[in-house]
Write a protein that holds these residues in place. Structure first.
Motif, short mmCIF file in Angstrom:
data_model
loop_
_atom_site.label_atom_id
_atom_site.label_comp_id
_atom_site.label_asym_id
_atom_site.label_seq_id
_atom_site.Cartn_x
_atom_site.Cartn_y
_atom_site.Cartn_z
N ASN A 49 -3.54 7.68 -1.63
CA ASN A 49 -2.48 6.94 -0.94
C ASN A 49 -1.85 7.75 0.19
OD1 ASN A 49 -2.76 4.52 -2.22
ND2 ASN A 49 -0.97 4.72 -3.53
N HIS A 53 -2.17 6.12 3.66
CA HIS A 53 -0.97 5.44 4.16
C HIS A 53 0.06 6.35 4.83
CE1 HIS A 53 -2.55 2.03 1.97
NE2 HIS A 53 -2.47 2.66 0.83
N ASP A 74 5.47 12.72 0.60
CA ASP A 74 4.82 12.60 1.91
C ASP A 74 5.78 12.26 3.03
OD1 ASP A 74 4.95 9.68 2.53
OD2 ASP A 74 3.56 9.44 0.86
N SER A 91 -1.96 -5.00 -0.59
CA SER A 91 -2.44 -3.84 0.16
C SER A 91 -2.26 -4.03 1.65
CB SER A 91 -3.92 -3.61 -0.13
OG SER A 91 -4.40 -2.55 0.64
N THR A 92 -1.89 -2.94 2.33
CA THR A 92 -1.84 -2.96 3.78
C THR A 92 -2.92 -2.04 4.34
OG1 THR A 92 -0.25 -1.15 3.82
CG2 THR A 92 0.68 -3.38 3.81
N GLY A 103 -8.18 0.47 -1.14
CA GLY A 103 -7.56 -0.58 -0.34
C GLY A 103 -7.63 -1.96 -0.95
N GLY A 105 -5.39 -2.71 -3.40
CA GLY A 105 -4.08 -2.91 -4.02
C GLY A 105 -4.07 -2.63 -5.51
N LEU A 108 -1.38 1.80 -7.12
CA LEU A 108 -0.07 1.98 -7.76
C LEU A 108 -0.05 1.39 -9.18
CD1 LEU A 108 2.37 1.39 -4.73
CD2 LEU A 108 1.75 3.57 -5.78
#
Ligand SMILES: Nc1ncnc2c1ncn2[C@@H]1O[C@H](COP(=O)(O)OP(=O)(O)O)[C@@H](O)[C@H]1O
Ligand SMILES: [Mg+2]
Lengths: 137, 114
Positions: A49, A53, A74, A91-92, A103, A105, A108
């Motif tokens: 992540n 991200h 982060d 997910s983005t 990717g 989602g 987490l």
């Protein structure tokens, strides 16, 4: 024992290096393999992540006799809606992230599934800190 | 199922971990989505995938799983090879598609995880 690793955003080749190092150390400490698997799976998804991200981050592992505490801090965009981010399937992630096999989602939710304790602190525009605790017994 | 037999069934080539071709494996999971592989609690499975990059090997490493069948003639990169060797992971490549590999192996008795 305290360990620390730097993680660079966007560096997919190196993603998983810190998780791999921590796995080796837990093995040397003779921790139950099924517990090690839970630790490194949660850690690996969290490390990915940061790569996927955020811009950069630091992973800290604090190993004590009773368990491990992982802190992943982060510098990045932060998470505007944590509840939504925790929803399976949300997910983005970019195409590049999906091409690496992530990717979807699922990260987490799977971290939460494997952790005994899990906390997300995030400030939009600044960054995100995950704290993951797993007991050895 | 014996890994050497598995390799023959899919017209495969073992490119790494050939010393372990005598091992047997009972279950398989086919996916290009590593997040999905990471939800598997067991360790006795072969990953059937078309994802030829370092993260597929990392995923096996984190999963404590040791076997990969890479389909559709995908090339194993030097980084994948190095990491697989370091972790004692067997990589078999097959010219067949993921669907064909999975079909053959399912018919031959390899079990699904779900
Ligand atoms: N460290 C992070 N920094 C910023 N956003 C994040 C971070 N971790 C997760 N997110 C956000 O939460 C979403 C869901 O994360 P996750 O469940 O791991 O799925 P995925 O990474 O596959 O998209 C991500 O798509 C992203 O929008
Ligand atoms: Mg993720």
């Amino acid at each position: 024992m305290k360990l620390e690793y730097k993680v660079e955003g966007g560096d997919f080749t190196a993603a998983g290096f810190a998780s791999s190092q921590i796995k080796k150390i837990l093995k040397q400490l003779n921790i139950d393999p099924s517990v090690i698997k839970r630790v490194v799976i949660a850690l690996y998804e969290a490390e990915v992540n940061i790569v996927a991200h955020a811009y950069r981050g630091v992973i800290k592992a604090h190993i004590e006799s009773g368990g491990i505490t992982l802190t992943l801090e982060d510098e990045g965009p932060g998470i505007p809606d944590v509840e939504m981010a925790m929803t399976p399937g949300f997910s983005t992630a970019t195409k590049a992230v999906r091409e690496m096999g992530f990717g979807a989602g699922m990260g987490l939710p799977n971290i939460s599934e494997n952790a005994d304790s899990f906390n997300i602190e995030t400030i939009v525009g600044k960054g995100t800190t995950l704290t993951i605790g797993i007991k050895f017994k | 199922m014996n890994l050497g037999d598995l390799c023959n069934l899919v017209g495969g080539t073992a490119v790494c971990g050939t010393a372990r071709l005598g091992d047997s494996v009972e279950y398989a999971f086919a996916s290009d989505l590593m997040s999905d592989v990471l939800t598997i609690k067991s360790t006795d499975f072969i990953l059937i995938t078309g994802l030829a990059n370092i993260q597929s090997i990392r995923t096996l490493e984190m999963s404590d799983a040791s076997y990969m069948l890479l389909c559709r003639g995908k090339e194993v990169t030097p980084e994948m090879l190095e990491l697989a060797e370091e972790n004692g992971i067997v990589i078999i490549t097959s010219p067949y598609s993921l669907f064909r590999c999975a079909g053959i192996l399912y018919s031959a008795g390899l079990k699904p995880l779900y």
